[in-house]
Each structure stands twice: as structure tokens, then as C-alpha cells.
Enzyme design. Sequence first.
Site, PDB file in Angstrom:
ATOM      1  N   ARG A  70      16.186 -12.694   0.829  1.00 51.70           N
ATOM      2  CA  ARG A  70      15.785 -11.476   0.496  1.00 51.70           C
ATOM      3  C   ARG A  70      16.613 -10.634   1.337  1.00 51.70           C
ATOM      4  O   ARG A  70      16.606  -9.448   1.214  1.00 51.70           O
ATOM      5  CB  ARG A  70      14.318 -11.348   1.568  1.00 51.70           C
TER       6      ARG A  70
ATOM      7  N   ASN B 286       7.837   7.321  -1.385  1.00 54.96           N
ATOM      8  CA  ASN B 286       7.072   6.463  -2.049  1.00 54.96           C
ATOM      9  C   ASN B 286       5.749   7.190  -2.667  1.00 54.96           C
ATOM     10  O   ASN B 286       5.081   7.851  -1.943  1.00 54.96           O
ATOM     11  CB  ASN B 286       6.642   5.313  -1.158  1.00 54.96           C
ATOM     12  N   THR B 287       5.415   6.827  -3.598  1.00 60.48           N
ATOM     13  CA  THR B 287       4.202   7.237  -4.384  1.00 60.48           C
ATOM     14  C   THR B 287       3.359   5.990  -4.636  1.00 60.48           C
ATOM     15  O   THR B 287       3.679   4.954  -5.092  1.00 60.48           O
ATOM     16  CB  THR B 287       4.440   8.018  -5.668  1.00 60.48           C
ATOM     17  N   HIS B 288       2.050   6.316  -4.363  1.00 59.96           N
ATOM     18  CA  HIS B 288       1.030   5.298  -4.146  1.00 59.96           C
ATOM     19  C   HIS B 288      -0.336   5.707  -5.087  1.00 59.96           C
ATOM     20  O   HIS B 288      -0.662   6.786  -4.668  1.00 59.96           O
ATOM     21  CB  HIS B 288       0.934   4.805  -2.902  1.00 59.96           C
TER      22      HIS B 288
HETATM   23  C1  GAR Z   1       2.320   4.549 -10.183  1.00 60.60           C
HETATM   24  O1  GAR Z   1       1.053   5.087 -10.242  1.00 60.60           O
HETATM   25  C2  GAR Z   1       2.720   4.353  -8.777  1.00 60.60           C
HETATM   26  O2  GAR Z   1       2.178   4.935  -7.779  1.00 60.60           O
HETATM   27  C3  GAR Z   1       2.395   2.708  -8.699  1.00 60.60           C
HETATM   28  O3  GAR Z   1       2.855   2.189  -9.805  1.00 60.60           O
HETATM   29  C4  GAR Z   1       2.667   3.253 -10.881  1.00 60.60           C
HETATM   30  C5  GAR Z   1       3.927   3.648 -11.752  1.00 60.60           C
HETATM   31  O4  GAR Z   1       3.938   4.165 -12.963  1.00 60.60           O
HETATM   32  N1  GAR Z   1       2.811   2.144  -7.714  1.00 60.60           N
HETATM   33  C6  GAR Z   1       2.507   1.502  -6.737  1.00 60.60           C
HETATM   34  O5  GAR Z   1       1.301   0.689  -7.177  1.00 60.60           O
HETATM   35  C7  GAR Z   1       3.329   0.822  -5.544  1.00 60.60           C
HETATM   36  N2  GAR Z   1       2.269   0.093  -4.688  1.00 60.60           N
HETATM   37  P1  GAR Z   1       5.277   4.684 -13.923  1.00 60.60           P
HETATM   38  O6  GAR Z   1       5.860   3.324 -13.812  1.00 60.60           O
HETATM   39  O7  GAR Z   1       4.506   5.133 -15.095  1.00 60.60           O
HETATM   40  O8  GAR Z   1       5.751   5.843 -13.080  1.00 60.60           O
END
Ligand code: GAR
Length: 204
Positions: A68, A108-110
Site C-alpha cells: 500500500r 471528497n464526496t460521500h
Molecule cells: C457517489 O455517490 C459518491 O459519493 C460515492 O460513489 C458515487 C460515485 O458516483 N462515493 C462513495 O461512496 C465513497 N465512499 P459516480 O461515479 O457516478 O460519480
Amino acid sequence: MSKAGRLVVLVSGSGTNLQALLDASADPAYGASVVAVGADRDDIEGLARATRAGVPVFVEKLREHPDRAAWDLAIAARIAGHAPDLVVSAGFMKILGAPTLEAFPVLNTHPALLPSFPGAHGVRDALAHGAKVTGCTVMLADTGVDTGPIVAQEAVRVYAGDDEAALHERIKTVERGLLVETVGRMAREGWTVNGRTVTIGGVR
Ligand code: GAR
């Protein structure tokens, strides 16, 4: 105060949040543009979206490194090659290590209202808990799992009969708008971090 004109966006899947950023940055008035897209796997729609938009891509797979720590260094170097002001982890399903976090601000988006339901299954976990309201969170990444200072949040109601896919799609519709608005404001107005409080453009 930090500013965010050059974006490196990291993806692991469909890349609809990336697409929203690509679309927004087509307007010079947006203030930020996607200069590269990175991924931890190939053959994903997120990379295809970048290529269609003429944006350079890179892939750094964990299994191609001895451990890692080596991957952490490699992805940090790939990111650094594009000299970003801000890294956006938009559906990137790996935790970034110190080499990236110490070199660049990472947004970061969650798909949940943190600190509830962190981790890889934010939508599933909210449903399983019986939450009536969930949503999305845009945060600055730190070394924990979805523990960094919160920049923006928006709520989404859970409907009776929602399954994970339906709820996630409704969250993502809101999330794309929130991410585009937040990144644009950070780029145009700058931001400061004081402890856990993130301030964009001098307004809390
Ligand atoms: C999004 O909803 C994002 O928040 C999530 O993956 C999706 C990606 O969608 N991320 C996580 O769950 C991270 N913990 P996308 O590939 O269509 O943008």
C-alpha cells in the site's frame, strides 16, 4: 487562503460526478477546470468520460505495487505530475495516504450525511438503519475514513419502498449539483480551514 483552478479528479466507476465537473468547467466563468482524471482500475466509464472530453487520464492499480505504501507514493506522483490546486475524489473507492494528503488539498464526496454512515456503503447503511433523511456530504479528506472537515451538505428524504439503487440515484442527482457548486465557489472565492471549520470566501 487556498484557490482551486486546476483539478485532478479521481474516479473508480461511472463518473457522473466527474461529468458534472467537466460540464461545468466548459464555462471559463466557472473558475476551475479538470486537468487530469486518475483511477485505480481501467475499463470504467469515468475514464471514458475523461477521454471523450479530451482530458488526460492515468491509472494506478494497487495490485501492481508491492504494498500500500508503494501505491500511495505512486498515485501521489501521478497526481503531482498535473500540478493540481485541488484533488477531487469523486467516487474513488480507495483511501488516499499521507503522500497525497500532505501534498494537496483533497475534496471528497460521500453519499450520506456525515458523520452518519461513513465508508463504502453509505446508502445501504442509511437504509439498513431506517434513516428517514440522508443526503450527501462534500468534505476535505484527512487520514480517516470520511472524517475530514465538512465543506457542504444537502439532505435527501428516504421514501418507503426505496432500495439502495433508487435512493443512491436520488442522492447523486443532488450530490452532483452540490459538488459543482462547492468546487466552483472554492475556485472562485478561495477557502480557509480553521480546525474543523471550512470557510469559503469568508462566509461560514
Ligand atoms: C457517489 O455517490 C459518491 O459519493 C460515492 O460513489 C458515487 C460515485 O458516483 N462515493 C462513495 O461512496 C465513497 N465512499 P459516480 O461515479 O457516478 O460519480
